[in-house]
Design a protein around this motif. Structure first.
Motif, PDB file in Angstrom:
ATOM      1  N   GLY A   1       0.818  -1.211   0.000  1.00 49.86           N
ATOM      2  CA  GLY A   1       0.000   0.000   0.000  1.00 49.86           C
ATOM      3  C   GLY A   1       0.851   1.260   0.000  1.00 49.86           C
ATOM      4  N   GLN A   2       1.922   1.248   0.763  1.00 52.09           N
ATOM      5  CA  GLN A   2       2.844   2.390   0.813  1.00 52.09           C
ATOM      6  C   GLN A   2       3.435   2.660  -0.574  1.00 52.09           C
ATOM      7  N   LEU A   3       3.859   1.612  -1.253  1.00 47.44           N
ATOM      8  CA  LEU A   3       4.455   1.772  -2.573  1.00 47.44           C
ATOM      9  C   LEU A   3       3.448   2.319  -3.574  1.00 47.44           C
ATOM     10  N   LEU A   4       2.276   1.699  -3.624  1.00 51.23           N
ATOM     11  CA  LEU A   4       1.277   2.056  -4.631  1.00 51.23           C
ATOM     12  C   LEU A   4       0.656   3.430  -4.393  1.00 51.23           C
TER      13      LEU A   4
ATOM     14  N   ARG B   1       6.355 -21.409  -8.032  1.00 47.83           N
ATOM     15  CA  ARG B   1       6.100 -21.368  -9.465  1.00 47.83           C
ATOM     16  C   ARG B   1       5.077 -22.424  -9.869  1.00 47.83           C
ATOM     17  N   THR B   2       4.225 -22.088 -10.814  1.00 42.01           N
ATOM     18  CA  THR B   2       3.235 -23.024 -11.318  1.00 42.01           C
ATOM     19  C   THR B   2       3.932 -24.052 -12.195  1.00 42.01           C
ATOM     20  N   LYS B   3       3.806 -25.316 -11.844  1.00 40.41           N
ATOM     21  CA  LYS B   3       4.493 -26.369 -12.590  1.00 40.41           C
ATOM     22  C   LYS B   3       3.547 -27.220 -13.431  1.00 40.41           C
ATOM     23  N   ASP B   4       2.235 -27.088 -13.196  1.00 37.40           N
ATOM     24  CA  ASP B   4       1.286 -27.911 -13.942  1.00 37.40           C
ATOM     25  C   ASP B   4       0.429 -27.099 -14.905  1.00 37.40           C
ATOM     26  N   GLY B   5       0.751 -25.807 -15.054  1.00 33.97           N
ATOM     27  CA  GLY B   5      -0.013 -24.962 -15.970  1.00 33.97           C
ATOM     28  C   GLY B   5      -1.367 -24.538 -15.430  1.00 33.97           C
ATOM     29  N   ASN B   6      -1.672 -24.914 -14.193  1.00 35.80           N
ATOM     30  CA  ASN B   6      -2.968 -24.578 -13.602  1.00 35.80           C
ATOM     31  C   ASN B   6      -2.842 -23.264 -12.846  1.00 35.80           C
ATOM     32  N   ASP B   7      -3.060 -22.166 -13.567  1.00 36.14           N
ATOM     33  CA  ASP B   7      -2.814 -20.836 -13.005  1.00 36.14           C
ATOM     34  C   ASP B   7      -4.053 -20.310 -12.287  1.00 36.14           C
ATOM     35  N   GLU B   8      -4.128 -20.600 -11.013  1.00 35.76           N
ATOM     36  CA  GLU B   8      -5.227 -20.095 -10.195  1.00 35.76           C
ATOM     37  C   GLU B   8      -4.670 -19.205  -9.095  1.00 35.76           C
ATOM     38  N   THR B   9      -5.307 -18.067  -8.886  1.00 38.10           N
ATOM     39  CA  THR B   9      -4.863 -17.150  -7.832  1.00 38.10           C
ATOM     40  C   THR B   9      -5.277 -17.690  -6.471  1.00 38.10           C
ATOM     41  N   ASN B  10      -4.319 -17.790  -5.587  1.00 40.40           N
ATOM     42  CA  ASN B  10      -4.611 -18.192  -4.221  1.00 40.40           C
ATOM     43  C   ASN B  10      -5.383 -17.060  -3.544  1.00 40.40           C
ATOM     44  N   PRO B  11      -6.596 -17.336  -3.039  1.00 40.94           N
ATOM     45  CA  PRO B  11      -7.361 -16.272  -2.364  1.00 40.94           C
ATOM     46  C   PRO B  11      -6.581 -15.595  -1.248  1.00 40.94           C
ATOM     47  N   GLY B  12      -5.633 -16.325  -0.641  1.00 41.49           N
ATOM     48  CA  GLY B  12      -4.831 -15.753   0.432  1.00 41.49           C
ATOM     49  C   GLY B  12      -4.007 -14.561  -0.025  1.00 41.49           C
ATOM     50  N   VAL B  13      -3.614 -14.548  -1.321  1.00 44.59           N
ATOM     51  CA  VAL B  13      -2.866 -13.410  -1.852  1.00 44.59           C
ATOM     52  C   VAL B  13      -3.736 -12.157  -1.816  1.00 44.59           C
ATOM     53  N   LEU B  14      -4.996 -12.304  -2.233  1.00 44.96           N
ATOM     54  CA  LEU B  14      -5.907 -11.156  -2.248  1.00 44.96           C
ATOM     55  C   LEU B  14      -6.244 -10.706  -0.826  1.00 44.96           C
ATOM     56  N   LYS B  15      -6.402 -11.673   0.077  1.00 45.77           N
ATOM     57  CA  LYS B  15      -6.656 -11.329   1.477  1.00 45.77           C
ATOM     58  C   LYS B  15      -5.474 -10.558   2.060  1.00 45.77           C
ATOM     59  N   MET B  16      -4.255 -11.010   1.710  1.00 45.20           N
ATOM     60  CA  MET B  16      -3.061 -10.333   2.197  1.00 45.20           C
ATOM     61  C   MET B  16      -3.021  -8.889   1.717  1.00 45.20           C
TER      62      MET B  16
ATOM     63  N   GLY C   1      -3.785  -4.400   4.552  1.00 47.75           N
ATOM     64  CA  GLY C   1      -3.226  -3.083   4.820  1.00 47.75           C
ATOM     65  C   GLY C   1      -4.231  -1.962   4.694  1.00 47.75           C
ATOM     66  N   SER C   2      -5.483  -2.316   4.393  1.00 47.08           N
ATOM     67  CA  SER C   2      -6.504  -1.294   4.172  1.00 47.08           C
ATOM     68  C   SER C   2      -7.115  -0.820   5.483  1.00 47.08           C
ATOM     69  N   ASP C   3      -7.375   0.493   5.542  1.00 41.34           N
ATOM     70  CA  ASP C   3      -8.132   1.023   6.676  1.00 41.34           C
ATOM     71  C   ASP C   3      -9.485   1.573   6.203  1.00 41.34           C
ATOM     72  N   GLU C   4      -9.862   1.202   4.964  1.00 38.10           N
ATOM     73  CA  GLU C   4     -11.156   1.624   4.440  1.00 38.10           C
ATOM     74  C   GLU C   4     -12.263   0.734   4.989  1.00 38.10           C
ATOM     75  N   LYS C   5     -13.450   1.306   5.103  1.00 38.28           N
ATOM     76  CA  LYS C   5     -14.580   0.546   5.635  1.00 38.28           C
ATOM     77  C   LYS C   5     -14.995  -0.570   4.668  1.00 38.28           C
ATOM     78  N   ASN C   6     -14.944  -0.266   3.367  1.00 42.73           N
ATOM     79  CA  ASN C   6     -15.312  -1.257   2.373  1.00 42.73           C
ATOM     80  C   ASN C   6     -14.042  -1.849   1.773  1.00 42.73           C
ATOM     81  N   LEU C   7     -13.745  -3.091   2.106  1.00 41.65           N
ATOM     82  CA  LEU C   7     -12.514  -3.723   1.653  1.00 41.65           C
ATOM     83  C   LEU C   7     -12.462  -3.843   0.140  1.00 41.65           C
ATOM     84  N   MET C   8     -13.603  -4.101  -0.497  1.00 41.22           N
ATOM     85  CA  MET C   8     -13.619  -4.266  -1.952  1.00 41.22           C
ATOM     86  C   MET C   8     -13.296  -2.966  -2.664  1.00 41.22           C
ATOM     87  N   ASP C   9     -13.631  -1.822  -2.049  1.00 41.41           N
ATOM     88  CA  ASP C   9     -13.232  -0.546  -2.640  1.00 41.41           C
ATOM     89  C   ASP C   9     -11.712  -0.426  -2.681  1.00 41.41           C
ATOM     90  N   TYR C  10     -11.083  -0.910  -1.595  1.00 41.55           N
ATOM     91  CA  TYR C  10      -9.608  -0.880  -1.542  1.00 41.55           C
ATOM     92  C   TYR C  10      -9.026  -1.788  -2.620  1.00 41.55           C
TER      93      TYR C  10
END
Length: 212
Positions: free
Chosen positions: A166-169, A184-199, A203-212
């Motif tokens: 957040g500081q950088l962006l 690294r993806t080794k089987d070609g199955n490129d799925e985003t781990n939800p934990g990345v998005l949660k992480m 850092g957000s202090d906004e009331k609506n997380l999806m807005d962040y």
């Protein structure tokens, strides 16, 4: 900000000293001889010691390394979509992951050629255990993702990482790259781990997380 010292890349004020420290390292010699095969060692060492910013190091040295990689191992690189990005604007890139270093190096090559903001890029600290590799990573504006932590430590680390992104962006106008999943993806199955998005959202202090 000192709270990010454990994970951040070098500041520009630290670049010159770091380059002086590794100018004579055998791995730096190998990298420079690959990138500049017709240039004598004392010439590129002199130029390294005159470098005072990450951008100068990336544009004058690493960019040339990438061109050699493309020249020797492929038919070149094609890109699309970069014309839709705005200059002087920071973006968060979340992508698949094939190579520890080339993913972000190729992305930054494309951003540089299109006159766009280059990224600070996440890299697992398990990949930079050796002192030289850690220095090289920090010279290339990599920041560390800490691995092998307890659940409690992981929570604290994820929050720190999120705040740093957040500081950088939002405050430094610096684009960020992070892989969509650990490793690294080794089987070609490129799925985003939800934990990345949660992480990212931690850092957000906004009331609506999806807005962040």
């Amino acid at each position: 900000m000192q709270k990010f010292d454990a994970i951040r890349p070098f500041y520009d004020t630290e670049i010159n000293k770091a380059l002086h420290n590794i100018a004579n390292h055998p791995m730096m010699k190998a990298l420079m001889n690959f990138s500049f095969p017709d240039v004598a060692d004392d010439i590129w060492k002199e130029q390294l010691r005159k470098t005072h910013s990450i951008r100068d190091f990336q544009c004058n040295f690493i960019y040339q390394s990438v061109q050699k990689v493309l020249e020797k191992s492929s038919e070149g690189m094609t890109t699309s979509g970069f014309e839709n990005l705005k200059p002087n604007t920071a973006y968060l890139f979340v992508s698949n992951h094939r190579d520890i270093l080339l993913d972000t190096t190729l992305l930054n090559t494309a951003l540089f050629e299109h006159g766009l903001v280059m990224t600070a890029s996440a890299i697992g600290d398990n990949l930079v255990k050796k002192s030289f590799l850690k220095t090289l990573a920090k010279l290339n504006r990599n920041f560390l993702v800490q691995r092998g932590l307890t659940p409690r430590e992981m929570l604290q680390s994820s929050k720190l990482l999120s705040e740093y992104i957040g500081q950088l962006l939002l405050h430094e106008n610096r684009s960020v790259w992070i892989a969509q999943r650990e490793g690294r993806t080794k089987d070609g199955n490129d799925e985003t781990n939800p934990g990345v998005l949660k992480m990212v959202g931690m850092g957000s202090d906004e009331k609506n997380l999806m807005d962040y």
